[in-house]
Design an enzyme around this catalytic site. Sequence first.
Site, PDB file in Angstrom:
ATOM      1  N   GLY A  35       0.821  -1.198   0.000  1.00  0.00           N
ATOM      2  CA  GLY A  35       0.000   0.000   0.000  1.00  0.00           C
ATOM      3  C   GLY A  35       0.855   1.248   0.000  1.00  0.00           C
ATOM      4  N   GLY A  36       0.238   2.355   0.380  1.00  0.00           N
ATOM      5  CA  GLY A  36       0.959   3.615   0.374  1.00  0.00           C
ATOM      6  C   GLY A  36       1.969   3.728   1.497  1.00  0.00           C
ATOM      7  N   MET A  37       1.766   2.974   2.586  1.00  0.00           N
ATOM      8  CA  MET A  37       2.649   3.081   3.744  1.00  0.00           C
ATOM      9  C   MET A  37       3.513   1.847   3.964  1.00  0.00           C
ATOM     10  SD  MET A  37       0.142   4.831   6.573  1.00  0.00           S
ATOM     11  CE  MET A  37       1.280   4.324   7.840  1.00  0.00           C
ATOM     12  N   LYS A  49       3.994  -7.364   8.330  1.00  0.00           N
ATOM     13  CA  LYS A  49       3.791  -6.028   7.771  1.00  0.00           C
ATOM     14  C   LYS A  49       4.988  -5.160   8.111  1.00  0.00           C
ATOM     15  CE  LYS A  49       0.509  -2.154   7.841  1.00  0.00           C
ATOM     16  NZ  LYS A  49      -0.776  -1.666   8.396  1.00  0.00           N
ATOM     17  N   GLU A  76      -1.596 -12.684  12.331  1.00  0.00           N
ATOM     18  CA  GLU A  76      -2.122 -13.996  11.951  1.00  0.00           C
ATOM     19  C   GLU A  76      -2.280 -14.060  10.438  1.00  0.00           C
ATOM     20  OE1 GLU A  76      -6.293 -14.919  12.559  1.00  0.00           O
ATOM     21  OE2 GLU A  76      -6.661 -12.856  13.229  1.00  0.00           O
ATOM     22  N   ASP A 102     -10.822   4.104   8.634  1.00  0.00           N
ATOM     23  CA  ASP A 102     -10.467   3.664   7.288  1.00  0.00           C
ATOM     24  C   ASP A 102     -11.229   2.385   6.947  1.00  0.00           C
ATOM     25  OD1 ASP A 102      -9.261   3.737   4.828  1.00  0.00           O
ATOM     26  OD2 ASP A 102      -7.351   2.895   5.494  1.00  0.00           O
ATOM     27  N   PRO A 113     -13.502  -1.339   1.498  1.00  0.00           N
ATOM     28  CA  PRO A 113     -13.396  -2.710   0.961  1.00  0.00           C
ATOM     29  C   PRO A 113     -11.988  -3.278   1.065  1.00  0.00           C
ATOM     30  CG  PRO A 113     -14.664  -1.321  -0.525  1.00  0.00           C
ATOM     31  CD  PRO A 113     -14.098  -0.414   0.517  1.00  0.00           C
ATOM     32  N   ASN A 155      -9.958  -2.989   3.523  1.00  0.00           N
ATOM     33  CA  ASN A 155      -9.607  -3.315   4.902  1.00  0.00           C
ATOM     34  C   ASN A 155     -10.606  -4.249   5.584  1.00  0.00           C
ATOM     35  OD1 ASN A 155      -7.282  -1.753   4.757  1.00  0.00           O
ATOM     36  ND2 ASN A 155      -8.342   0.094   5.437  1.00  0.00           N
ATOM     37  N   ASP A 185      -5.908  -3.602   9.241  1.00  0.00           N
ATOM     38  CA  ASP A 185      -5.249  -2.318   8.994  1.00  0.00           C
ATOM     39  C   ASP A 185      -5.808  -1.182   9.858  1.00  0.00           C
ATOM     40  OD1 ASP A 185      -3.669  -0.308   8.067  1.00  0.00           O
ATOM     41  OD2 ASP A 185      -4.182  -0.560   5.950  1.00  0.00           O
TER      42      ASP A 185
END
Length: 523
Positions: free
Chosen positions: A24-26, A47, A96, A153, A156, A158, A171
């Site tokens: 993603g963006g981060m 992550k 998980e 946030d 769809p 997340n 997220d």
Amino acid sequence: MVATRLHSGEHLGRYELLTPIAQGGMGAVWAARQVGQHGFRKTVAIKTLLPGLSEDATFEKMFLTEARVVMRLHHPNVVQVLDLGEEQGVLFQVMEWIDGESVSTLLKVTERDGVRIPIRLAAFICIQAALGLHAAHEATDDDDQPFGIVHRDVSPQNVMVTYDGHVKVVDFGVAKSSVDGAATGTGEFLKGKVPYMAPEQASGERIDRRTDVFSLGTLLYRLTTGTHPFLGDNQIVTLNNVLACRPAPPKERVADFPDALEAIILRCLQKDRDLRFSDMAEVAAALETAIATTDAPVGERELATFVRTQLSEHRVARRAAMRQAGRALGWASSTSDSLPRFSDAPASGETMTPSGTGPGIGSFTPPSNAPVTLRYSATPSASNVRPWLSSSPDSKTQLTYVHPPSHTRRRTAFIAVALVAIASAGVAAFLSMGRNEDPARQTARASEPPRAAPPSEPSANPGAPQASIGTTETTAPASASSPPTEPSSPPVTKRPIGPAPIRPKPTPTTTPAEPSTAPDLGF
């Protein structure tokens, strides 16, 4: 410390990275394995922050806050964070493993294939998501003080649906809470996705749990009608629609739309938060009542059947990619979790192409030194000691199998231990031979006279008797009147250490022996 780019096969603590699955963006998410003792391996999701953001204090704080928030949550509809760590400047969360896809992927596939998501299943997905979000909203600290969590946030991307029919909210990266020590105030930059923001969130006002109620209502509208209530040609138009425009009633989009479900959606989408449901528990209860009137059953079993049918290609491609990556990293065929077992790795030169298509899916090919990085770097590295995954957005992954080096190390250690054992047994057997000598022979050896030492240099008298090295010999003293005589018995030879050979006793002779001046040696 500057964060390094990550490669397939690299370890972050006790976790071995397998293959990237989302970005993603981060941050980026990797499929990985937790490695333990006695062959224990468990599939997890890891992550990490993108390399370009790892040195930004703001994003680092958000990343750490997310981990601390989700670690407090224990609910079947919320993804579980298992660990938080840092390795070589890389911050990472261990979560998980969710064997499924996002609702965003489900929407794209069904719309591509012209399939409409059944309204009852769409409502069921939102019921489960509402229960997970309610658990987050109700979370408290050790002193029973509320954290004040707001996801902000809900979209769809997340909300995930598994192939077993479960729903997970994921997220919490931009979630608002009191965990970081300060609540969100006015003037802060917008966090979240504009099409799913609530009006107070889009205008930078104070937010609370009812902000998530608005976002979930937008998601439910999207799932049940196939259209978005506020989406415009660009972000500015969309933002203005969220702030000022009333959404079209669902019945205008779907003629046979249920009245009870339409009322729930429109209540969630009220501009005034006081007119919305007060919390997610009320939303879930209202949705359960609305779908209870339908004759068709709805639950995890029905959702699992629909998801597996629509996303079968994604499921096959994902699992094939993980099997291939596991073989390339030399993993054993047995595993302790529910990931499909992979059989013995292909022999040298053997190829295997998985069914289905998808990012990072390919076949076994000749070795490639291009590592997988978070930005799909294709720069070769001379320090690679494993076959890395080579991937780009428009190319297939290349994998090469190598036999795990641990087998060779174990074989070498076994041979070394066996050699040491054999040598020890030989020495012990040799030493025991002396101890097992015949007692009669030991007595005879004890009665022998001292052996003559060898001369240190040649004798000056060539006629003098010489003592041979390794031989004990006794002669009578020589006199001037009589020549030296030979002994009547043979010389005694030095016996080697160990059991003496059995010699037959001499047969008595009837011939009388000649007189001799040699002493009796006991034979």
